[in-house]
Design an enzyme around this catalytic site. Sequence first.
Site, mmCIF file in Angstrom:
data_model
loop_
_atom_site.group_PDB
_atom_site.id
_atom_site.type_symbol
_atom_site.label_atom_id
_atom_site.label_comp_id
_atom_site.label_asym_id
_atom_site.label_seq_id
_atom_site.Cartn_x
_atom_site.Cartn_y
_atom_site.Cartn_z
ATOM 1 N N GLU A 1 0.849 -1.185 0.000
ATOM 2 C CA GLU A 1 0.000 0.000 0.000
ATOM 3 C C GLU A 1 0.885 1.235 0.000
ATOM 4 O OE1 GLU A 1 -2.372 -0.181 3.557
ATOM 5 O OE2 GLU A 1 -0.659 -0.217 4.876
ATOM 6 N N HIS B 1 -3.537 2.207 7.538
ATOM 7 C CA HIS B 1 -2.551 1.882 8.570
ATOM 8 C C HIS B 1 -1.687 3.084 8.917
ATOM 9 C CE1 HIS B 1 -3.134 -2.231 6.701
ATOM 10 N NE2 HIS B 1 -3.430 -2.433 7.972
#
Lengths: 377, 377, 298, 298
Positions: D212, D251
């Site tokens: 990501e 995150h």
Amino acid sequence: MNIRRRTRSRNGPRRRLCADAEEVVAAAAELGLPCAVKSQVLRGGRGKAGLVRLVKSGDEARAYGSELLGGALGAAHGVRKVLVEEAVSIDRELYLSITVDPQAATALILACADGGVEIEELARTAPEKIIRERVDIDAGLMPFQARNVAHALGLEGKLSASFVTLLSGLWKTFRDKDAELVEVNPLFVTKADEKGERALVAGDGKLVIDDNSAFRQGGAEPSREYFDSDVAYEAAKEGIPYLQFDGDISLMCAGAGLTTVVYDLVNYEGGSVANYLEFGGPNYKKAVRAMALCLVNDPKVILIVTFGTIARADVMADGIAEAIAALKPRCPIVACIRGTGEEQAVETLKAAGLEPLYDTEEAVRKAVALAKAGGRA
Amino acid sequence: MNIRRRTRSRNGPRRRLCADAEEVVAAAAELGLPCAVKSQVLRGGRGKAGLVRLVKSGDEARAYGSELLGGALGAAHGVRKVLVEEAVSIDRELYLSITVDPQAATALILACADGGVEIEELARTAPEKIIRERVDIDAGLMPFQARNVAHALGLEGKLSASFVTLLSGLWKTFRDKDAELVEVNPLFVTKADEKGERALVAGDGKLVIDDNSAFRQGGAEPSREYFDSDVAYEAAKEGIPYLQFDGDISLMCAGAGLTTVVYDLVNYEGGSVANYLEFGGPNYKKAVRAMALCLVNDPKVILIVTFGTIARADVMADGIAEAIAALKPRCPIVACIRGTGEEQAVETLKAAGLEPLYDTEEAVRKAVALAKAGGRA
Amino acid sequence: MSIFIDRSDRVLVQGITGGEGSFWTKHMMDLGTRVVAGVTPGKEGQVVEGAPVYHSIRRAVTENPANAAMLFVPPRFTKDAVFEALDSGIGKIVTIADGIPLQDAIQIRKAALSQGARVVGGNTSGVISPGLAMMGMFPYWIDRVYKPGRVGVMTRSGSLTNEVTAMIVRAGFGVSSLIGVGGDPVPGTRFAEMLPDYQADPDTDAVVVIGELGGTMEEEVAEAMLSGSFTKPVVAFLGGRTAPAGKRMGHAGAIVSGGKGSVKDKIEAFEKAGALVADRPRMVGELLRTAFGRTLNR
Amino acid sequence: MSIFIDRSDRVLVQGITGGEGSFWTKHMMDLGTRVVAGVTPGKEGQVVEGAPVYHSIRRAVTENPANAAMLFVPPRFTKDAVFEALDSGIGKIVTIADGIPLQDAIQIRKAALSQGARVVGGNTSGVISPGLAMMGMFPYWIDRVYKPGRVGVMTRSGSLTNEVTAMIVRAGFGVSSLIGVGGDPVPGTRFAEMLPDYQADPDTDAVVVIGELGGTMEEEVAEAMLSGSFTKPVVAFLGGRTAPAGKRMGHAGAIVSGGKGSVKDKIEAFEKAGALVADRPRMVGELLRTAFGRTLNR
């Protein structure tokens, strides 16, 4: 300088500092009887010397307080204050300290389930009983390490948690104060109280702060009470390494290793040392002060031995000539000054009336012989 | 939560915080003209937005102060206070920050002789200009490292010494505050004064504190002013990750990675997102609160996608059924709930009047189609 | 061959512009040491004894690669200076500083160990391979005391070392390489860590260890002898045999603590390991004669 | 063969007496993992799922040697728990903790690197080699998502991983070993550090990387491919391609900082290195088919 401070721990019992016998009586009444009366002197083995006692009544408190504060016992040991502490009901005594592991380059926790004894003695008599835990000086003490020590000491449950808190505090002191040693000995485990709870109580503590850290620890001037004598205190204030003995020969040497060896050699030859004194290192021009510190002991002989590189022989010799001129010592001086500029040094010493020697062992033998002859050349 | 605080540095210029135009005039008179007037808002690029200006006269101070405090410009940006600072005569602007090097597992000092620019931009346009110095997190910043950075920035003599002091202070802040980022940008080097002396002046500063350290940093409640909207503030207080956009589809997903991918997929399909919201992790039972935070945006569709392990599908479905009953949303809901207990979840969702899907991409396509149809199923 | 330092080593001098730094830099050069540059923050551009001076090691080594650093830096700045040298990959570091804070010394040794570097000192006169090179503070009147020869010397002392090496020379021997590990409680390098070098050195026939009370460095040498990893003859001379218990006499490191470090223990360990132990400085020379059986090349 | 964990590993569970710890300990055992003991300070003497519980790792390993530790320990105690495992020489450590302080994470990674140990996590579901063993929080409904096979998976996510592996399985493949490095900015183990294991593993034919935005872990995988040190096919799937600049989405580690970490950069790096890049989860399965040319053993 080796400052030992008695600590006041958060884990300690309630206590009062007293300066006379009536204060001792009042404190005992306040804290409850029996209670412990402890002389405030900077030495180990207070119990054996009769300087710590449990008193059980007000009369006993007054009597013992008088012995220590104003009486002969106190006077003999230089007691000026005593601490009165509530008595704790003790189940076990532990040993705990933080020091340094030079080889591993770590801090080192030492602990033992048999407290109250000196660690030196323990290391000799029962080394297998000593619990060791290395602590990385940068990463610091981890809680798991403190728990490991607690478990090895047989502390469980709440006692283990209290121990982790105590040891973490000691670690912080060790680092924040640049300590060489932080010690709690004895560390008491109390008997279970009416609720079944036990507690840890610091019986006595010692903190040795690294002199070399004075620049960042705001190094206080040494206090007179840390020294055995006025002259040792004077020497410390000037940064001159000095130890007083009761022999005949004052050492005035340069170099820590060499001075120690001259001390050995005097003893080998059957002589006795009046004082150990180093005027090497940064103090090597302080010959007048150094000789004055020797003369305080009224030695039979002054023995000067140097073999210097930075501490130049010629500069030392100049200083000694100056000291002789200023202090006019009545005792003989044996001088063995070698190293950088030694040819010039020899001339200077001869001009000052000395017979320079070149061999350390010969110089020691001569000094011992002179001392045995009563200090007359 | 990503708290950015403007720092007050010992190296900063003299300054006064003002709440109205007359205070600005008085501060300008006290500090001397010209002086800088800076809006106190938590955003970057204040200069470009006209929120910082150098004023050269009392009248100008009053006029600009009024624009910011009470006027349209200030209102548009939520300015409630301004800082009036003495103007410094600037020779150079530097960039300086401390952040983290995840790969090397060290702290990392970033510096650049071209200050005032964003480091992100600098990293793209002139990476070779960025000075990097890794710092071991346990051993800490060494003075030599600070000097190396100073030298690389072209700071010599007293400026180098000032820089070492400044950077050492930043390091202490970085460690003591559990910072993710400590930044001084721009760091001004003043022109030589009448004595030929130059100084370092912190022009602006940023401190980002690691949210995960709140337990030991005494983590304050987030303050409303750090958030773009009331709903974002509400979400933060509940610990629900939430970002507000101006699209049609409210996301209500579990799992940071999965939510982000659903956000991507909505955009790929030509849809638009009203809000990003994660109710996974420890919040996965908070479906009612989560749905309420979505409904604030009056979305055309609510899109629920989860594929959970710990965040059980059946528990999520129960929560959603409860939320629907409690909030009675008028918009359609697309739900794709998989993972632990998914058979039970399907039953629950059907009972709540939803048509559960099993494929994320299918769910996204359906949500986008519904949104384009105006939110009518 | 020599131990630690020879003429191929490229030495930086940290603190070169100070009185001590410049004075001993000249001595080092005169005794054969290759000093390539000096470092004193704020003094870049100066030249000391022909060596260019830089603000930092990083700037110095860019123009003058170096593999050794000699520190004439006050104790309070020594940790920073050592770390600066380590940061530039310098693997041989000598610091004479007397008074390094104990906990700094731990950090210095730890950092050196973790990087495979060697820090000698503090509180030492340094290292010398007579006739080849020197890092530290050894003067010119070297002939009587530091005559070249085949006896390795490791020592915790300064003046005492002059005393003992003079006896080695008087007995007809000379010194191959001398390492002054220093008198601190946590020296950067310990006696036993130098033994593999002395073992491998074809120019060293025996090693004299000048130790004293305190610590366990002497015991570690005895262990190396017992384990068979060091096999050359060892003569040990130990100060403080009659020192009173519990007093710190001499160096900071010279104190019995934690029940370890008495001279009695050290003598026992040495004798058990087959080393010859001298009572007096003069005996060191005599015992070397015994050790060599008067047969080896002096 | 498997990556990281198999049935020969002897696993300790730290925090075994907690609800999470005991729940997942049973799952781990059921999935083949050999749990030899548990550790919870103060709970020595208890037994969880047949595993004896100790106060400390040191006491546990005395009776039950272990080489791996699974942590169900809150974030604020994770550093202590990891250091405790490292202190006992445990070389494989998995921590699921979500919320480890950043500077603790640096210290954890630093300690692991310096001791040659591997810490996986935090903020991860753990590691699994389907059919062999599991450390972490992977449930029983494994067939549809974690079917055994020959595709290695490395991931920063949890739920998203279920999503992607389900697509791998739907495409007819299965998973050899999956490592969840976790979603934190400073994971204990980085993608590229696992590549040598996948390269050497005869049971892994290709690797799927689920990455990501944020950080440089994906770029490091591309570098390993370019350098020739990793040669198996790689399919990459990256979240956050349309994420707004300057916002932390997802995150903690998923943020562009210092000009690094955009998905655009990562895709460029992967494509340059010859990896196949999937836009959507479903595409991962399709690209695996492409990579294998439908010829390899599934």
